[in-house]
Design a protein around this motif. Structure first.
Motif, PDB file in Angstrom:
ATOM      1  N   GLY A  22      -1.500   8.690  -8.493  1.00 47.74           N
ATOM      2  CA  GLY A  22      -1.373   7.860  -7.304  1.00 47.74           C
ATOM      3  C   GLY A  22      -1.981   6.479  -7.487  1.00 47.74           C
ATOM      4  N   LEU A  23      -1.378   5.523  -6.814  1.00 46.69           N
ATOM      5  CA  LEU A  23      -1.902   4.162  -6.763  1.00 46.69           C
ATOM      6  C   LEU A  23      -2.312   3.850  -5.329  1.00 46.69           C
ATOM      7  CD1 LEU A  23       0.657   2.066  -8.851  1.00 46.69           C
ATOM      8  CD2 LEU A  23      -1.682   2.638  -9.498  1.00 46.69           C
ATOM      9  N   ILE A  24      -3.464   3.219  -5.173  1.00 51.59           N
ATOM     10  CA  ILE A  24      -3.880   2.739  -3.862  1.00 51.59           C
ATOM     11  C   ILE A  24      -3.956   1.220  -3.947  1.00 51.59           C
ATOM     12  CG2 ILE A  24      -5.645   2.790  -2.075  1.00 51.59           C
ATOM     13  CD1 ILE A  24      -6.477   5.495  -3.020  1.00 51.59           C
ATOM     14  N   ARG A  25      -2.948   0.578  -3.414  1.00 49.14           N
ATOM     15  CA  ARG A  25      -2.915  -0.878  -3.409  1.00 49.14           C
ATOM     16  C   ARG A  25      -2.517  -1.357  -2.020  1.00 49.14           C
ATOM     17  NH1 ARG A  25      -0.468  -2.195  -9.407  1.00 49.14           N
ATOM     18  NH2 ARG A  25      -2.287  -1.389 -10.523  1.00 49.14           N
ATOM     19  N   ARG A  26      -3.250  -2.321  -1.547  1.00 49.60           N
ATOM     20  CA  ARG A  26      -3.023  -2.814  -0.196  1.00 49.60           C
ATOM     21  C   ARG A  26      -2.080  -4.018  -0.221  1.00 49.60           C
ATOM     22  NH1 ARG A  26      -7.476  -0.815   3.244  1.00 49.60           N
ATOM     23  NH2 ARG A  26      -6.781  -2.287   4.820  1.00 49.60           N
ATOM     24  N   ARG A  27      -1.141  -4.012   0.726  1.00 51.01           N
ATOM     25  CA  ARG A  27      -0.261  -5.163   0.889  1.00 51.01           C
ATOM     26  C   ARG A  27       0.353  -5.076   2.290  1.00 51.01           C
ATOM     27  NH1 ARG A  27       3.606  -7.240  -3.920  1.00 51.01           N
ATOM     28  NH2 ARG A  27       1.551  -7.184  -4.934  1.00 51.01           N
ATOM     29  N   ASN A  28       0.316  -6.179   3.007  1.00 52.31           N
ATOM     30  CA  ASN A  28       0.871  -6.208   4.355  1.00 52.31           C
ATOM     31  C   ASN A  28       2.393  -6.102   4.317  1.00 52.31           C
ATOM     32  OD1 ASN A  28      -1.676  -6.458   5.524  1.00 52.31           O
ATOM     33  ND2 ASN A  28      -1.624  -8.689   5.430  1.00 52.31           N
ATOM     34  N   VAL A  29       2.975  -5.712   5.441  1.00 51.23           N
ATOM     35  CA  VAL A  29       4.410  -5.448   5.512  1.00 51.23           C
ATOM     36  C   VAL A  29       5.226  -6.623   4.987  1.00 51.23           C
ATOM     37  CG1 VAL A  29       6.340  -5.010   7.075  1.00 51.23           C
ATOM     38  CG2 VAL A  29       4.171  -3.819   7.428  1.00 51.23           C
ATOM     39  N   TRP A 128      -8.091   3.410  -7.558  1.00 48.50           N
ATOM     40  CA  TRP A 128      -8.212   2.398  -6.499  1.00 48.50           C
ATOM     41  C   TRP A 128      -8.151   0.993  -7.076  1.00 48.50           C
ATOM     42  CZ3 TRP A 128     -11.293   2.844  -1.459  1.00 48.50           C
ATOM     43  CH2 TRP A 128     -11.047   4.081  -0.843  1.00 48.50           C
ATOM     44  N   ASP A 129      -7.457   0.114  -6.378  1.00 50.74           N
ATOM     45  CA  ASP A 129      -7.465  -1.310  -6.698  1.00 50.74           C
ATOM     46  C   ASP A 129      -8.530  -1.949  -5.803  1.00 50.74           C
ATOM     47  OD1 ASP A 129      -7.062  -4.000  -7.063  1.00 50.74           O
ATOM     48  OD2 ASP A 129      -4.890  -3.919  -6.852  1.00 50.74           O
ATOM     49  N   PHE A 130      -9.764  -1.970  -6.288  1.00 50.81           N
ATOM     50  CA  PHE A 130     -10.890  -2.388  -5.451  1.00 50.81           C
ATOM     51  C   PHE A 130     -10.811  -3.865  -5.050  1.00 50.81           C
ATOM     52  CE2 PHE A 130     -12.610   1.422  -7.489  1.00 50.81           C
ATOM     53  CZ  PHE A 130     -13.097   2.090  -6.384  1.00 50.81           C
ATOM     54  N   LYS A 131     -10.250  -4.690  -5.906  1.00 45.17           N
ATOM     55  CA  LYS A 131     -10.161  -6.111  -5.564  1.00 45.17           C
ATOM     56  C   LYS A 131      -9.217  -6.342  -4.399  1.00 45.17           C
ATOM     57  CE  LYS A 131     -11.566  -8.041 -10.009  1.00 45.17           C
ATOM     58  NZ  LYS A 131     -11.225  -8.938 -11.140  1.00 45.17           N
ATOM     59  N   SER A 132      -8.068  -5.662  -4.391  1.00 49.22           N
ATOM     60  CA  SER A 132      -7.140  -5.839  -3.271  1.00 49.22           C
ATOM     61  C   SER A 132      -7.748  -5.276  -1.991  1.00 49.22           C
ATOM     62  CB  SER A 132      -5.790  -5.171  -3.568  1.00 49.22           C
ATOM     63  OG  SER A 132      -5.880  -3.764  -3.543  1.00 49.22           O
ATOM     64  N   TYR A 133      -8.515  -4.189  -2.126  1.00 48.38           N
ATOM     65  CA  TYR A 133      -9.223  -3.631  -0.968  1.00 48.38           C
ATOM     66  C   TYR A 133     -10.216  -4.643  -0.422  1.00 48.38           C
ATOM     67  CZ  TYR A 133      -8.222   1.248   0.169  1.00 48.38           C
ATOM     68  OH  TYR A 133      -7.661   2.394   0.666  1.00 48.38           O
ATOM     69  N   ALA A 134     -11.055  -5.149  -1.296  1.00 50.75           N
ATOM     70  CA  ALA A 134     -12.092  -6.091  -0.866  1.00 50.75           C
ATOM     71  C   ALA A 134     -11.479  -7.344  -0.254  1.00 50.75           C
ATOM     72  CB  ALA A 134     -12.987  -6.456  -2.051  1.00 50.75           C
ATOM     73  N   ASP A 135     -10.419  -7.828  -0.865  1.00 51.16           N
ATOM     74  CA  ASP A 135      -9.764  -9.029  -0.343  1.00 51.16           C
ATOM     75  C   ASP A 135      -9.173  -8.788   1.036  1.00 51.16           C
ATOM     76  OD1 ASP A 135     -10.421 -10.405  -2.641  1.00 51.16           O
ATOM     77  OD2 ASP A 135      -8.463 -10.114  -3.593  1.00 51.16           O
ATOM     78  N   SER A 136      -8.504  -7.663   1.210  1.00 50.77           N
ATOM     79  CA  SER A 136      -7.854  -7.398   2.493  1.00 50.77           C
ATOM     80  C   SER A 136      -8.870  -7.142   3.602  1.00 50.77           C
ATOM     81  CB  SER A 136      -6.907  -6.204   2.373  1.00 50.77           C
ATOM     82  OG  SER A 136      -7.623  -5.014   2.142  1.00 50.77           O
ATOM     83  N   LEU A 137     -10.065  -6.663   3.214  1.00 49.98           N
ATOM     84  CA  LEU A 137     -11.117  -6.402   4.195  1.00 49.98           C
ATOM     85  C   LEU A 137     -12.011  -7.620   4.421  1.00 49.98           C
ATOM     86  CD1 LEU A 137     -12.148  -2.826   2.985  1.00 49.98           C
ATOM     87  CD2 LEU A 137     -10.913  -3.379   5.095  1.00 49.98           C
ATOM     88  N   GLY A 138     -11.779  -8.679   3.644  1.00 49.22           N
ATOM     89  CA  GLY A 138     -12.583  -9.890   3.790  1.00 49.22           C
ATOM     90  C   GLY A 138     -14.003  -9.733   3.277  1.00 49.22           C
ATOM     91  N   LEU A 139     -14.181  -8.863   2.283  1.00 52.94           N
ATOM     92  CA  LEU A 139     -15.520  -8.619   1.744  1.00 52.94           C
ATOM     93  C   LEU A 139     -15.869  -9.638   0.673  1.00 52.94           C
ATOM     94  CD1 LEU A 139     -15.360  -4.718   1.349  1.00 52.94           C
ATOM     95  CD2 LEU A 139     -16.160  -6.056   3.312  1.00 52.94           C
TER      96      LEU A 139
END
Length: 199
Positions: A22-29, A128-139
């Motif tokens: 599995g891949l966990i990568r965040r991206r808006n619609v 987990w793609d931690f950078k995309s997570y952190a970026d999307s959460l504004g961390l």
């Protein structure tokens, strides 16, 4: 197919399949493109279909192990229960994985082959793609420092957990072993939440 054949050559039977890729990568619609779609669907869902197709015939054939038996663990997520911003496609693949498991149970239950879908909450793994997570959460994190994004994400979620910590890969592995055991037979063809107290 080669994976299943290798298992038969080495062990003579296949009792349990864990669809874990599995891949966990965040991206808006509005940011989802064809390449991102294909990548997520291929790893998170298509691979599980192919692996199940390869293993089920051996599970069903009594010539391999002396009985018809199989348990398929679909590694799902809390994202299959509720959507989050940036997780649209990930959520879609996970609910698809659960539906695949239910269909397998209904099509092959008469052969004693069933699926079970543990829904894991926040349990960071190497996928987990931690950078995309952190970026999307504004961390805030230092991109020049290895592991900085990972630490920022884990600290962010740990503060939200009743236990004060997120899950670990070792805990995930223990839950998978439990789901593969006979004690879990009352829960076959179901989705089970493992959220470390986070609702």
């Amino acid at each position: 197919d080669q994976m299943a054949q290798k298992a038969i050559e080495q062990f003579g039977r296949i009792d349990i399949l864990v669809n874990n890729a599995g891949l966990i990568r965040r991206r808006n619609v509005l940011e989802i493109d064809e390449r991102f779609w294909e990548q997520m669907m291929t790893v998170n869902l298509r691979g599980a279909i192919y692996a199940s197709q390869a293993c089920i015939p051996y599970m069903a054939d009594e010539r391999y192990g002396g009985r018809s038996y199989g348990r398929i663990i679909m590694m799902s997520s809390s994202s299959a229960d509720h959507a989050s911003a940036g997780m649209t496609l990930y959520s879609t693949t996970k609910i698809g994985l659960e539906m695949l498991g239910q269909a397998i149970s209904k099509e092959h239950g008469h052969q004693n082959i069933f699926a079970l879908s543990p829904r894991f909450g926040i349990a960071p793994t190497p996928g987990w793609d931690f950078k995309s997570y952190a970026d999307s959460l504004g961390l805030q994190y230092d991109s020049a420092v290895e592991g900085s994004a990972r630490r920022a994400v884990i600290e962010y979620y740990s503060k939200q957990m009743p236990l004060g910590k997120v899950g670990t890969p070792e805990e995930v592995a223990k839950i998978v072993v439990l789901c593969s055991s006979q004690v879990m037979e009352p829960f076959i063809n179901q989705s089970l939440n493992a959220w470390w107290g986070r609702g």
